[in-house]
Design a protein around this motif. Sequence first.
Motif, short mmCIF file in Angstrom:
data_model
loop_
_atom_site.label_atom_id
_atom_site.label_comp_id
_atom_site.label_asym_id
_atom_site.label_seq_id
_atom_site.Cartn_x
_atom_site.Cartn_y
_atom_site.Cartn_z
N GLU A 184 0.82 -1.21 0.00
CA GLU A 184 0.00 0.00 0.00
C GLU A 184 0.85 1.25 0.00
O GLU A 184 0.53 2.24 0.66
CB GLU A 184 -0.99 0.00 1.17
CG GLU A 184 -0.37 -0.03 2.55
CD GLU A 184 -1.45 0.11 3.64
OE1 GLU A 184 -2.29 -0.79 3.75
OE2 GLU A 184 -1.43 1.12 4.35
N THR A 235 -4.87 -1.75 2.56
CA THR A 235 -4.80 -2.74 1.47
C THR A 235 -3.68 -3.75 1.70
O THR A 235 -3.70 -4.81 1.09
CB THR A 235 -4.61 -2.08 0.09
OG1 THR A 235 -3.45 -1.26 0.12
CG2 THR A 235 -5.81 -1.21 -0.28
N GLY A 285 -5.18 -6.93 2.57
CA GLY A 285 -6.12 -7.51 1.61
C GLY A 285 -5.89 -8.99 1.32
O GLY A 285 -6.83 -9.79 1.41
N GLU A 336 -2.65 -2.47 -3.27
CA GLU A 336 -3.26 -1.38 -4.01
C GLU A 336 -3.12 -1.61 -5.51
O GLU A 336 -2.45 -2.53 -5.96
CB GLU A 336 -2.61 -0.06 -3.59
CG GLU A 336 -1.12 -0.05 -3.83
CD GLU A 336 -0.55 1.34 -3.82
OE1 GLU A 336 -0.61 1.98 -2.78
OE2 GLU A 336 -0.05 1.77 -4.88
N ASP A 381 -10.33 -3.77 -9.61
CA ASP A 381 -10.25 -2.94 -8.41
C ASP A 381 -11.61 -3.06 -7.71
O ASP A 381 -12.65 -2.75 -8.31
CB ASP A 381 -9.98 -1.49 -8.82
CG ASP A 381 -9.88 -0.54 -7.64
OD1 ASP A 381 -10.53 -0.79 -6.61
OD2 ASP A 381 -9.17 0.48 -7.77
N THR A 429 -12.64 -0.61 1.30
CA THR A 429 -11.70 -0.18 0.26
C THR A 429 -11.29 1.26 0.55
O THR A 429 -12.03 1.99 1.21
CB THR A 429 -12.34 -0.34 -1.14
OG1 THR A 429 -11.34 -0.16 -2.14
CG2 THR A 429 -13.48 0.64 -1.36
N CYS A 489 -7.63 -6.15 -6.54
CA CYS A 489 -6.84 -5.18 -5.78
C CYS A 489 -7.73 -4.27 -4.94
O CYS A 489 -8.94 -4.22 -5.13
CB CYS A 489 -6.02 -4.31 -6.73
SG CYS A 489 -4.73 -5.22 -7.58
N GLU A 490 -7.08 -3.55 -4.04
CA GLU A 490 -7.69 -2.45 -3.26
C GLU A 490 -8.66 -2.90 -2.17
O GLU A 490 -9.40 -2.07 -1.64
CB GLU A 490 -8.37 -1.42 -4.18
CG GLU A 490 -7.42 -0.71 -5.14
CD GLU A 490 -6.55 0.36 -4.48
OE1 GLU A 490 -6.77 0.69 -3.28
OE2 GLU A 490 -5.63 0.85 -5.14
N ALA A 540 -9.44 -3.39 1.44
CA ALA A 540 -8.92 -2.94 2.74
C ALA A 540 -9.91 -3.41 3.80
O ALA A 540 -10.91 -2.73 4.07
CB ALA A 540 -8.77 -1.43 2.76
#
Length: 291
Positions: A24, A33, A36, A104, A214, A226, A261-262, A264
Amino acid sequence: MHHEFFDLGPRQGRNIHVLPVPYEGTVSYGTGTRLGPEALFRASVQIESYDAELDLDLTDLAHFTPLPVVHPPATGPEGLHQAMREQLAELDATKDFVLTLGGEHSVPLPLFEFYHAAHPDLVLLHIDAHADLRASYEDSPYSHACIMARARQMGIPLAQIGIRSLCREQRDYMRAQSPAELTTLFAWDLPAPGEAAERIRAFVGNRPMYISFDVDGMDPSVIPGTGTPEPGGIPYAWMNRFWKELWLDGLGPKLVGMDMCELAPIHGSQASETAAVKLIQRILTAWLGLA
Ligand SMILES: [Mn+2]
């Protein structure tokens, strides 16, 4: 880090290499993230591997081989990307499927390079709230806000779904692109999933496709966990249906790799990682089971 991804039965079907990248470094707003991949691993063993709507079980279609975690170096994304390239050098982009778990959205650039080198006709399918087409952001061309600008610089055609947050410069750039190079299904104008699938299939054709997902492309009511949530995103039922329509009659694109991705995770709630991992499951099940 857990070492199981999904609840493994016999090791049969397609081998999916799972690459956790808890990075991140360039996030611009909320953090988390880096947690994640672990959350996705944990959620994956809690859900049913059977997709009742498709009547297909992912454990019949695929098995998962976690790769070593790419530990982010102290430097910016360039150092991370270099560490990832070294790990990807062990794999064969002509046949190995890598599922990358961010971190991320600056993470997957080396995956674009990896698959584009093996498949010069590679097409990217990009799910996101943000266009990610900035030339540079906060002095870095490798920021999460720029990753699709880097993909376009590599000459990779780009199809986007769920976009609803961008600056005027990005909109001007998008309008200047040819429809064969860039197509965007904005969140405010989403067609029905079947029509969207038709449009993406027409754009991709017979070319190999990579999915860069994402999680903030989804509505925050689905995935609140996120860093930069945007209201008005893709509904869960729409997204779930889209993957089914994309591969429904065996004519959909050939998938070579994907990332998520992304994410959180929110302490005390598993809703976000559960939705994200169920979408991974749906994508892989629809592709491997229907295509
Ligand atoms: Mn985004």
